[in-house]
Design a protein around this motif. Structure first.
Motif, PDB file in Angstrom:
ATOM      1  N   GLN A 106      -8.885  14.647  -1.099  1.00  0.00           N
ATOM      2  CA  GLN A 106      -8.411  13.478  -1.831  1.00  0.00           C
ATOM      3  C   GLN A 106      -8.981  12.215  -1.177  1.00  0.00           C
ATOM      4  O   GLN A 106      -9.349  12.238  -0.002  1.00  0.00           O
ATOM      5  CB  GLN A 106      -6.879  13.406  -1.806  1.00  0.00           C
ATOM      6  CG  GLN A 106      -6.175  14.606  -2.403  1.00  0.00           C
ATOM      7  CD  GLN A 106      -6.176  14.572  -3.923  1.00  0.00           C
ATOM      8  OE1 GLN A 106      -6.117  13.520  -4.538  1.00  0.00           O
ATOM      9  NE2 GLN A 106      -6.245  15.757  -4.542  1.00  0.00           N
ATOM     10  N   VAL A 107      -8.990  11.113  -1.926  1.00  0.00           N
ATOM     11  CA  VAL A 107      -9.471   9.854  -1.377  1.00  0.00           C
ATOM     12  C   VAL A 107      -8.604   8.718  -1.904  1.00  0.00           C
ATOM     13  O   VAL A 107      -8.197   8.720  -3.075  1.00  0.00           O
ATOM     14  CB  VAL A 107     -10.958   9.610  -1.720  1.00  0.00           C
ATOM     15  CG1 VAL A 107     -11.186   9.519  -3.226  1.00  0.00           C
ATOM     16  CG2 VAL A 107     -11.475   8.346  -1.017  1.00  0.00           C
ATOM     17  N   THR A 108      -8.301   7.768  -1.032  1.00  0.00           N
ATOM     18  CA  THR A 108      -7.655   6.511  -1.413  1.00  0.00           C
ATOM     19  C   THR A 108      -8.589   5.377  -1.016  1.00  0.00           C
ATOM     20  O   THR A 108      -9.069   5.340   0.128  1.00  0.00           O
ATOM     21  CB  THR A 108      -6.288   6.338  -0.716  1.00  0.00           C
ATOM     22  OG1 THR A 108      -5.370   7.295  -1.249  1.00  0.00           O
ATOM     23  CG2 THR A 108      -5.734   4.941  -0.933  1.00  0.00           C
ATOM     24  N   VAL A 109      -8.850   4.473  -1.957  1.00  0.00           N
ATOM     25  CA  VAL A 109      -9.767   3.352  -1.726  1.00  0.00           C
ATOM     26  C   VAL A 109      -8.964   2.074  -1.556  1.00  0.00           C
ATOM     27  O   VAL A 109      -8.152   1.715  -2.429  1.00  0.00           O
ATOM     28  CB  VAL A 109     -10.750   3.187  -2.903  1.00  0.00           C
ATOM     29  CG1 VAL A 109     -11.730   2.046  -2.618  1.00  0.00           C
ATOM     30  CG2 VAL A 109     -11.506   4.483  -3.167  1.00  0.00           C
ATOM     31  N   VAL A 116       0.829  -1.200   0.000  1.00  0.00           N
ATOM     32  CA  VAL A 116       0.000   0.000   0.000  1.00  0.00           C
ATOM     33  C   VAL A 116       0.868   1.257   0.000  1.00  0.00           C
ATOM     34  O   VAL A 116       1.848   1.357   0.744  1.00  0.00           O
ATOM     35  CB  VAL A 116      -0.942   0.010   1.217  1.00  0.00           C
ATOM     36  CG1 VAL A 116      -1.661   1.351   1.348  1.00  0.00           C
ATOM     37  CG2 VAL A 116      -1.954  -1.125   1.110  1.00  0.00           C
ATOM     38  N   ASP A 117       0.482   2.223  -0.839  1.00  0.00           N
ATOM     39  CA  ASP A 117       1.098   3.558  -0.868  1.00  0.00           C
ATOM     40  C   ASP A 117       0.059   4.592  -0.437  1.00  0.00           C
ATOM     41  O   ASP A 117      -1.119   4.481  -0.792  1.00  0.00           O
ATOM     42  CB  ASP A 117       1.576   3.916  -2.268  1.00  0.00           C
ATOM     43  CG  ASP A 117       2.717   3.025  -2.747  1.00  0.00           C
ATOM     44  OD1 ASP A 117       3.410   2.450  -1.902  1.00  0.00           O
ATOM     45  OD2 ASP A 117       2.900   2.907  -3.977  1.00  0.00           O
ATOM     46  N   LEU A 118       0.504   5.583   0.316  1.00  0.00           N
ATOM     47  CA  LEU A 118      -0.369   6.684   0.718  1.00  0.00           C
ATOM     48  C   LEU A 118       0.471   7.948   0.829  1.00  0.00           C
ATOM     49  O   LEU A 118       1.485   7.958   1.530  1.00  0.00           O
ATOM     50  CB  LEU A 118      -1.042   6.380   2.067  1.00  0.00           C
ATOM     51  CG  LEU A 118      -1.964   7.481   2.623  1.00  0.00           C
ATOM     52  CD1 LEU A 118      -3.220   7.613   1.759  1.00  0.00           C
ATOM     53  CD2 LEU A 118      -2.342   7.196   4.064  1.00  0.00           C
ATOM     54  N   LEU A 145      -9.423   7.952   3.697  1.00  0.00           N
ATOM     55  CA  LEU A 145      -9.034   6.557   3.502  1.00  0.00           C
ATOM     56  C   LEU A 145     -10.285   5.721   3.699  1.00  0.00           C
ATOM     57  O   LEU A 145     -10.853   5.683   4.801  1.00  0.00           O
ATOM     58  CB  LEU A 145      -7.951   6.174   4.511  1.00  0.00           C
ATOM     59  CG  LEU A 145      -7.312   4.789   4.382  1.00  0.00           C
ATOM     60  CD1 LEU A 145      -6.579   4.653   3.055  1.00  0.00           C
ATOM     61  CD2 LEU A 145      -6.349   4.540   5.551  1.00  0.00           C
ATOM     62  N   VAL A 146     -10.758   5.079   2.610  1.00  0.00           N
ATOM     63  CA  VAL A 146     -12.031   4.368   2.674  1.00  0.00           C
ATOM     64  C   VAL A 146     -11.855   2.921   2.233  1.00  0.00           C
ATOM     65  O   VAL A 146     -10.908   2.563   1.536  1.00  0.00           O
ATOM     66  CB  VAL A 146     -13.111   5.058   1.806  1.00  0.00           C
ATOM     67  CG1 VAL A 146     -13.328   6.498   2.235  1.00  0.00           C
ATOM     68  CG2 VAL A 146     -12.747   4.987   0.330  1.00  0.00           C
ATOM     69  N   GLY A 151      -1.489  18.023   7.448  1.00  0.00           N
ATOM     70  CA  GLY A 151      -2.116  16.982   6.652  1.00  0.00           C
ATOM     71  C   GLY A 151      -3.071  16.198   7.527  1.00  0.00           C
ATOM     72  O   GLY A 151      -2.780  15.935   8.700  1.00  0.00           O
ATOM     73  N   VAL A 152      -4.224  15.839   6.982  1.00  0.00           N
ATOM     74  CA  VAL A 152      -5.233  15.108   7.746  1.00  0.00           C
ATOM     75  C   VAL A 152      -5.581  13.823   7.010  1.00  0.00           C
ATOM     76  O   VAL A 152      -5.941  13.856   5.831  1.00  0.00           O
ATOM     77  CB  VAL A 152      -6.512  15.954   7.960  1.00  0.00           C
ATOM     78  CG1 VAL A 152      -7.580  15.136   8.683  1.00  0.00           C
ATOM     79  CG2 VAL A 152      -6.195  17.221   8.751  1.00  0.00           C
ATOM     80  N   VAL A 153      -5.446  12.686   7.712  1.00  0.00           N
ATOM     81  CA  VAL A 153      -5.930  11.403   7.200  1.00  0.00           C
ATOM     82  C   VAL A 153      -7.264  11.130   7.879  1.00  0.00           C
ATOM     83  O   VAL A 153      -7.348  11.092   9.110  1.00  0.00           O
ATOM     84  CB  VAL A 153      -4.940  10.263   7.494  1.00  0.00           C
ATOM     85  CG1 VAL A 153      -5.487   8.938   6.958  1.00  0.00           C
ATOM     86  CG2 VAL A 153      -3.589  10.560   6.879  1.00  0.00           C
ATOM     87  N   TYR A 154      -8.304  10.965   7.066  1.00  0.00           N
ATOM     88  CA  TYR A 154      -9.660  10.847   7.600  1.00  0.00           C
ATOM     89  C   TYR A 154     -10.227   9.483   7.204  1.00  0.00           C
ATOM     90  O   TYR A 154     -10.480   9.218   6.034  1.00  0.00           O
ATOM     91  CB  TYR A 154     -10.540  11.969   7.051  1.00  0.00           C
ATOM     92  CG  TYR A 154     -11.911  12.048   7.689  1.00  0.00           C
ATOM     93  CD1 TYR A 154     -12.102  12.744   8.872  1.00  0.00           C
ATOM     94  CD2 TYR A 154     -13.008  11.422   7.099  1.00  0.00           C
ATOM     95  CE1 TYR A 154     -13.359  12.818   9.463  1.00  0.00           C
ATOM     96  CE2 TYR A 154     -14.262  11.495   7.684  1.00  0.00           C
ATOM     97  CZ  TYR A 154     -14.433  12.192   8.867  1.00  0.00           C
ATOM     98  OH  TYR A 154     -15.680  12.253   9.451  1.00  0.00           O
ATOM     99  N   VAL A 155     -10.406   8.600   8.200  1.00  0.00           N
ATOM    100  CA  VAL A 155     -10.928   7.257   7.959  1.00  0.00           C
ATOM    101  C   VAL A 155     -12.411   7.230   8.317  1.00  0.00           C
ATOM    102  O   VAL A 155     -12.786   7.585   9.439  1.00  0.00           O
ATOM    103  CB  VAL A 155     -10.173   6.208   8.800  1.00  0.00           C
ATOM    104  CG1 VAL A 155     -10.714   4.805   8.511  1.00  0.00           C
ATOM    105  CG2 VAL A 155      -8.686   6.274   8.523  1.00  0.00           C
TER     106      VAL A 155
END
Length: 519
Positions: free
Chosen positions: A217-220, A23-25, A35-36, A200-204
């Motif tokens: 932005q979104v990473t699936v 996984v890359d983020l 992050l979904v 920076g905010v990572v939102y799960v």
């Protein structure tokens, strides 16, 4: 300016399961990056690798925070470089004040000569910190137990910032799962303020409407892999749902929906009526239940039926067993067993009504310091007493039979329960409650942490109990494969209400997911 956070080639393997597959983020400063992915997609594992709770597979994975490389697993370095985590549990102590909770992290209070604490100065610092996160109305001397849910979240954010000016990345793990709807937007305001300050905010989150409201932005993730990433505004909601669930429209590998499935299913109210007609009086019935997570939840189950409850985090699914055990407050509505109210009873009273509840946490359904035998017979010792003495030989023989019947390995009654694998512990817990001959069995995450072989054995035990012993079984599970292989009906719960009912060929993982994410 370098990215606030870079994770590359993160791989993590557990026994029998590959959780992350390279996984890359990348999260930029001032960006809210969602992050979904559904349960089991790898979101939590990725966060735990970053936090140092899990180590990546040997020879894999790299992390760079604000341009500085850091070794994954070095929790001190991760914090020193400015990464902060806001978990669902928040980690606040209700019986301490806001000021005391904030001072738990930085250490010693400021003191005057004679080691007298400078309370006025401390309160002023806390007021300034609270104002920075939009919580000016909160008093430094207020006990945390008296705060609203969003105020508690604000205090947790404040604590993460308190006394340190180097915060560069905030990771929010399902922050709205327990927030009332009217407080969600206030949390978003705080998050936007953090981003506006260059963090920076990572939102799960499972809630897609929140992703479109707050994220840039979104990473699936799906099954441990990055399926897609990009600006939220460029991904239509139906495509995002398809990417998460793996259904047609997400990618070329998505499974086609069964053309024989009807476009709509009947509402849950119809199923309740059907259950009453088929069974006269439902084995268990919830009517317009309102609680912390439920907002008018209603369903009924009849004897011999396996009913699955499926929903995203905070949907209300896991409040059902908590309500039965009195761990969650019933605000209105009713929970009845053959017409008798069952909410707020202790386990012994529930047993007398023929109801058994298995919570998700092992320490709530078993005593791991006791032996397997003691756990199996804990709720059914009566038949082994004669003239005030416990007949150990008869108890031991019956437990051996139970262990063989439930395929508990090794079948040694006097082994400590803690020495068994997760799957065998679960089977011991199921065996314990089935020995009480319940008419209703409610299970929360019955195969959590269990390997594939153990899952199949547990599901077979539950099927046999329902179809051969006429036990009404309610399964609250995030493992959709379990629901697909076990249930006669599955109810999809969204925002505290039953919104869909699936039966027969409708009960497939992809369809449950699609309904869970539907508008």
């Amino acid at each position: 300016m370098p990215p606030a956070l870079e994770l590359h080639d993160i791989r993590k393997t557990f026994p029998g399961q590959v959780a992350l597959k390279g996984v890359d983020l990348v999260v930029e400063p001032g960006e809210v990056h969602a992050l979904v992915g559904h349960n089991g997609s790898g979101k939590s594992t990725l966060i735990k690798v970053l936090a140092g709770f899990h180590a990546p597979d040997p020879g894999t994975g790299s992390c760079v925070i604000a341009g500085t490389p850091v070794r994954l697993g070095d929790t001190d370095a991760v914090r020193r470089l400015g990464v902060r985590f806001i978990h669902q549990g928040l980690g606040l102590l209700d019986d301490l004040t806001v000021l005391e909770n904030l001072r738990l992290g930085p250490g010693l209070y400021q003191t005057a000569p004679g080691w007298r604490i400078r309370w006025r100065r401390e309160r002023a610092r806390v007021r300034q910190a609270l104002e920075r996160v939009g919580m000016a109305e909160v008093s430094a001397d207020e006990y945390v137990r008296n705060l609203t849910a969003v105020q508690k979240t604000g205090v947790a954010i404040c604590r993460a910032l308190y006394g340190e000016d180097n915060a560069s990345v905030f990771v929010f793990d399902e922050p709205t799962a327990t927030l009332p709807d009217d407080e969600v937007e206030r949390l978003f305001t705080i998050i936007r303020q953090l981003a506006a300050r260059g963090m920076g905010v990572v939102y799960v989150s499972h809630r897609l409407e929140e992703i479109y409201s707050v994220a840039d932005q979104v990473t699936v993730l799906r099954e441990g892999e990055v399926i897609a990433f990009g600006p939220v505004a460029t991904i239509p909601r139906d495509r995002l749902v398809a990417l998460i669930t793996g259904t047609a429209g997400g990618d070329d590998q998505g499974s086609e929906p069964d053309p024989g499935l009807p476009p709509q299913v009947r509402p849950a109210a119809s199923s309740r009526s059907a259950a009453r007609e088929q069974n006269g009086s439902a084995a268990l019935e919830l009517s317009e239940v309102v609680s912390k997570e439920c907002a008018g939840l209603s369903f009924a189950i009849r004897a011999g039926e396996v009913l699955g409850l499926a929903g995203l985090a905070g949907s209300g699914v896991h409040d059902v067993p908590a309500l039965l055990l009195g761990q969650s407050t019933l605000r209105s509505g009713s929970i009845r067993r053959l017409g008798a109210e069952v909410h707020g009873l202790n386990p012994r009273q529930l047993r007398q009504l023929g109801v058994a509840v298995l919570p998700a946490a092992i320490d709530q359904k078993a005593i791991t310091s006791m032996s397997v035998r003691e756990n199996v017979t804990l709720c059914s010792l009566g038949p082994y007493y004669r003239n005030g003495l416990l007949r150990h030989r008869a108890e031991f023989a019956d437990v051996v039979d139970d262990l063989h019947r439930f395929e508990v390995r090794p079948a040694r009654p006097d082994m400590p329960l803690a020495s068994l694998s997760g799957g065998n512990r679960q089977k011991v817990c199921v065996a314990k409650w089935l020995r009480t001959s319940p008419q209703v069995l409610v299970l929360d995450e019955p195969t959590q942490g269990v390997d594939v072989g153990g899952k199949e054995e547990i599901l077979k035990i539950l099927k046999d109990a329902a179809h051969q012993q006429d036990v009404a079984i309610v399964v609250c599970s995030s493992d959709l494969d379990d629901l697909e292989g076990l249930c006669d009906r599955v109810l999809v719960v969204r925002r505290g209400r039953v919104t869909d009912e699936l039966t027969g060929r409708e009960i497939v993982r992809e369809e449950i997911l699609r309904r869970s994410y539907a508008d």
